[in-house]
Write a protein that holds these residues in place. Structure first.
Motif, PDB file in Angstrom:
ATOM      1  N   ALA A 160       0.852  -1.193   0.000  1.00 51.35           N
ATOM      2  CA  ALA A 160       0.000   0.000   0.000  1.00 51.35           C
ATOM      3  C   ALA A 160       0.884   1.237   0.000  1.00 51.35           C
ATOM      4  O   ALA A 160       1.691   1.442   0.916  1.00 51.35           O
ATOM      5  CB  ALA A 160      -0.921  -0.003   1.211  1.00 51.35           C
TER       6      ALA A 160
ATOM      7  N   THR B  63       0.821   5.022   0.422  1.00 54.65           N
ATOM      8  CA  THR B  63      -0.146   5.946   1.018  1.00 54.65           C
ATOM      9  C   THR B  63       0.375   7.383   1.005  1.00 54.65           C
ATOM     10  O   THR B  63       1.580   7.625   1.033  1.00 54.65           O
ATOM     11  CB  THR B  63      -0.463   5.541   2.459  1.00 54.65           C
ATOM     12  OG1 THR B  63       0.706   5.703   3.271  1.00 54.65           O
ATOM     13  CG2 THR B  63      -0.920   4.092   2.537  1.00 54.65           C
TER      14      THR B  63
ATOM     15  N   THR C 113      -4.078   6.848  -1.920  1.00 53.14           N
ATOM     16  CA  THR C 113      -3.514   5.533  -1.631  1.00 53.14           C
ATOM     17  C   THR C 113      -3.662   4.648  -2.864  1.00 53.14           C
ATOM     18  O   THR C 113      -4.710   4.655  -3.514  1.00 53.14           O
ATOM     19  CB  THR C 113      -4.230   4.872  -0.437  1.00 53.14           C
ATOM     20  OG1 THR C 113      -3.870   5.572   0.764  1.00 53.14           O
ATOM     21  CG2 THR C 113      -3.842   3.405  -0.290  1.00 53.14           C
TER      22      THR C 113
ATOM     23  N   VAL D 198      -3.056   0.578  -3.863  1.00 51.18           N
ATOM     24  CA  VAL D 198      -2.789  -0.748  -3.324  1.00 51.18           C
ATOM     25  C   VAL D 198      -2.418  -1.682  -4.473  1.00 51.18           C
ATOM     26  O   VAL D 198      -3.114  -1.738  -5.496  1.00 51.18           O
ATOM     27  CB  VAL D 198      -4.004  -1.311  -2.556  1.00 51.18           C
ATOM     28  CG1 VAL D 198      -3.691  -2.702  -2.011  1.00 51.18           C
ATOM     29  CG2 VAL D 198      -4.406  -0.372  -1.414  1.00 51.18           C
TER      30      VAL D 198
ATOM     31  N   ALA E 103      -6.859   8.560   0.570  1.00 50.24           N
ATOM     32  CA  ALA E 103      -6.353   7.767   1.693  1.00 50.24           C
ATOM     33  C   ALA E 103      -7.421   7.566   2.767  1.00 50.24           C
ATOM     34  O   ALA E 103      -7.498   6.504   3.389  1.00 50.24           O
ATOM     35  CB  ALA E 103      -5.118   8.436   2.291  1.00 50.24           C
TER      36      ALA E 103
ATOM     37  N   VAL F 291      -6.648  -0.183   3.603  1.00 46.79           N
ATOM     38  CA  VAL F 291      -5.377  -0.878   3.408  1.00 46.79           C
ATOM     39  C   VAL F 291      -5.563  -2.322   3.880  1.00 46.79           C
ATOM     40  O   VAL F 291      -5.951  -2.557   5.026  1.00 46.79           O
ATOM     41  CB  VAL F 291      -4.248  -0.202   4.203  1.00 46.79           C
ATOM     42  CG1 VAL F 291      -2.964  -1.028   4.133  1.00 46.79           C
ATOM     43  CG2 VAL F 291      -4.007   1.205   3.680  1.00 46.79           C
TER      44      VAL F 291
ATOM     45  N   ALA G 181      -0.645  -5.913   4.631  1.00 40.63           N
ATOM     46  CA  ALA G 181       0.052  -5.243   3.527  1.00 40.63           C
ATOM     47  C   ALA G 181       1.304  -4.545   4.033  1.00 40.63           C
ATOM     48  O   ALA G 181       1.360  -4.087   5.187  1.00 40.63           O
ATOM     49  CB  ALA G 181      -0.865  -4.234   2.860  1.00 40.63           C
TER      50      ALA G 181
ATOM     51  N   VAL H 183       3.032  -1.306   4.178  1.00 39.80           N
ATOM     52  CA  VAL H 183       2.567   0.071   4.023  1.00 39.80           C
ATOM     53  C   VAL H 183       3.765   0.997   3.874  1.00 39.80           C
ATOM     54  O   VAL H 183       4.693   0.974   4.692  1.00 39.80           O
ATOM     55  CB  VAL H 183       1.702   0.500   5.219  1.00 39.80           C
ATOM     56  CG1 VAL H 183       1.241   1.949   5.052  1.00 39.80           C
ATOM     57  CG2 VAL H 183       0.499  -0.427   5.366  1.00 39.80           C
TER      58      VAL H 183
END
Length: 466
Positions: A38, A40, A57, A59, A71, A76, A80, A82
């Protein structure tokens, strides 16, 4: 519907989206390799020409983008990896359409395998070559990239230059005699892996025969023309015209059929781009559905007084650097230069072409003037903005438009759910300050994130070495 699609993509078996296997030699450049990633807080430039969006964001699952949104409203997935990319810009991987795997314009043409790292490290994730003087070396390089041995862009190979006329047919130039010969040569190089074909100069018969042979196989043709005009090529069904205004010989006074006028690439400096004749030629090109590939950067390197890129010079082997610097110092005394007014008219013509509905992509065309892979592709962004395109439009030319020219727009070229995870992370805001475009920090290809700085550093001192 949007949430249903997101749920489907997030739940898709990872086995269906497996990333390519990488050898240790390529994996050394990998910075991010997780099943789900992800990104972000990014400034998102999605490649469609739409205004940039803040605080988004994106993904990635496996090789695909599965979610794109603000976002605050884009979940998320649990587990994941991040990455907080506040202060960074995210854009699609560049789809570049005039690339080379050899370094020419010097006393000796040499392979440029180091260019693979420069392309990928500068954000080029798909590269169509535009003819090769070392076509078998190019196919070998493609195999190394495809096998995961070498990090690099997805290469679409054109093979050698197809041309006509006496005295050609050696090295990277292959003479095409007639329609049967065109069919044979297209078949030969298609079997080797070429998916596009490059015609150099003409004449009309060669261009026509190659187009027909390629199209019969569902393949495409590009050209750097002189004896054939852009309007004539568009009427024949060409897919992509390289370089734009500067090589369109229909603007040379007294142009004769199937003759390359010696004034071509010079006479255009005195042509009125706004004239009815030029505007009508643009309409004919657009009506013929011929795309154009902008290569502003390489022609800028022939403008006397323009500085060499110090970052690119670091990539050259010492002897090659000395030769490039000597060539640059003597540019004004060499046989071919581009005056400032001609570069400005090239920009004006490209704006007019797009305004008329034309499809404009871009490529670098690396050359011995010190114009290198990667750096040249990013320089094109700055020049397109200088030409008057909005930054988001310039990025569209470099990404989604390239994908459209390749017929790959359903898979690459923009940032949207379901598309290939080819992404470029740039530190800062290249929309407000175009020079920031060079600050590429991370490049995803097929969902794997490569350390862009490490890639570029690996090429230092290697361009010009056999």
């Amino acid at each position: 519907m949007r949430h249903a699609l997101l749920a489907l993509l997030l739940a898709a078996p990872l086995a269906a989206q497996e990333r390519p296997a990488l050898a240790p030699s390529a994996r050394a450049f990998v910075a991010v390799d997780a099943p789900v990633v992800a990104l972000t807080g990014v400034r998102l430039v999605d490649g469609t020409g739409a205004p940039a969006r803040e605080g988004h964001t994106v993904v990635v699952r496996g090789t695909r983008i599965v979610a794109v949104g603000p976002a605050r409203t884009t979940p998320v997935p649990r587990g994941a990896r991040v990455m907080d990319l506040a202060g960074h810009t995210l854009m699609p991987g560049l789809v570049s359409l005039h690339e080379h795997t050899y370094f020419g314009g010097l006393r000796q043409t040499v392979p440029m395998n180091a260019g693979a790292a420069l392309y990928l490290g500068s954000g080029v994730t798909t590269a169509m070559t535009a003819g090769s003087q070392l076509p078998h070396q190019e196919l070998s390089l493609k195999r190394m990239i495809d096998s995961g041995t070498l990090p690099g862009p997805r290469l679409l190979v054109t093979g050698p230059y197809f041309t006509g006329g006496p005295g050609r047919g050696s090295g990277g130039f292959v003479a095409v005699r007639d329609a049967a010969d065109a069919k044979r040569l297209v078949g030969l190089w298609a079997a080797k892996g070429a998916t596009w074909f490059k015609v150099h100069n003409g004449p009309t018969s060669v261009l026509r025969d190659v187009i027909q042979a390629a199209h019969a196989r569902g393949l495409r043709v590009s050209a750097h023309l002189c004896s054939v005009t852009f309007s004539e090529a568009a009427a024949l069904g060409i897919d992509a015209l390289q370089h734009g205004f500067i090589t369109n010989s229909e603007y040379v006074p007294g142009k004769q059929p199937d003759v390359c006028p010696p004034e071509n690439m010079r006479a255009q400096a005195d042509v009125d781009v706004a004239s009815p004749a030029v505007q009508e030629s643009i309409r004919r090109i657009v009506a013929g559905r011929a795309a154009v590939v902008s290569t502003l950067g390489v022609y800028e390197s022939f403008v006397p007084g323009r500085p060499l890129d110090a970052r690119a010079l670091e990539m050259l082997a010492p002897a090659t650097r000395r030769e490039v610097e000597a060539n640059h110092a003597g540019l004004a005394q060499r046989g071919f230069t581009v005056p400032e007014r001609l570069l400005a008219k090239m920009m004006q013509w490209e704006r007019a072409f797009v305004a008329a509905g034309g499809l404009l992509g871009a490529g670098s065309d690396p050359w011995g003037t010190g114009f290198l892979p990667g750096f040249g592709n990013l320089r094109n962004y700055e020049l397109l903005v200088q030409a008057g395109f909005r930054p988001e439009e310039a990025i569209q030319i470099l990404t989604l438009n390239g994908a459209r020219i390749l017929g790959e727009e359903a898979r690459i070229g923009s940032i949207a759910p379901g598309k290939q995870a080819d992404l470029v992370v740039v530190r800062g805001d290249p929309l407000a300050a175009p020079a920031r475009i060079y600050d590429v920090t991370l490049v995803f290809r097929d969902g794997i994130g490569y350390d862009a700085v490490r890639l570029r550093d690996s090429a230092k001192g290697r361009v010009g070495v056999f």
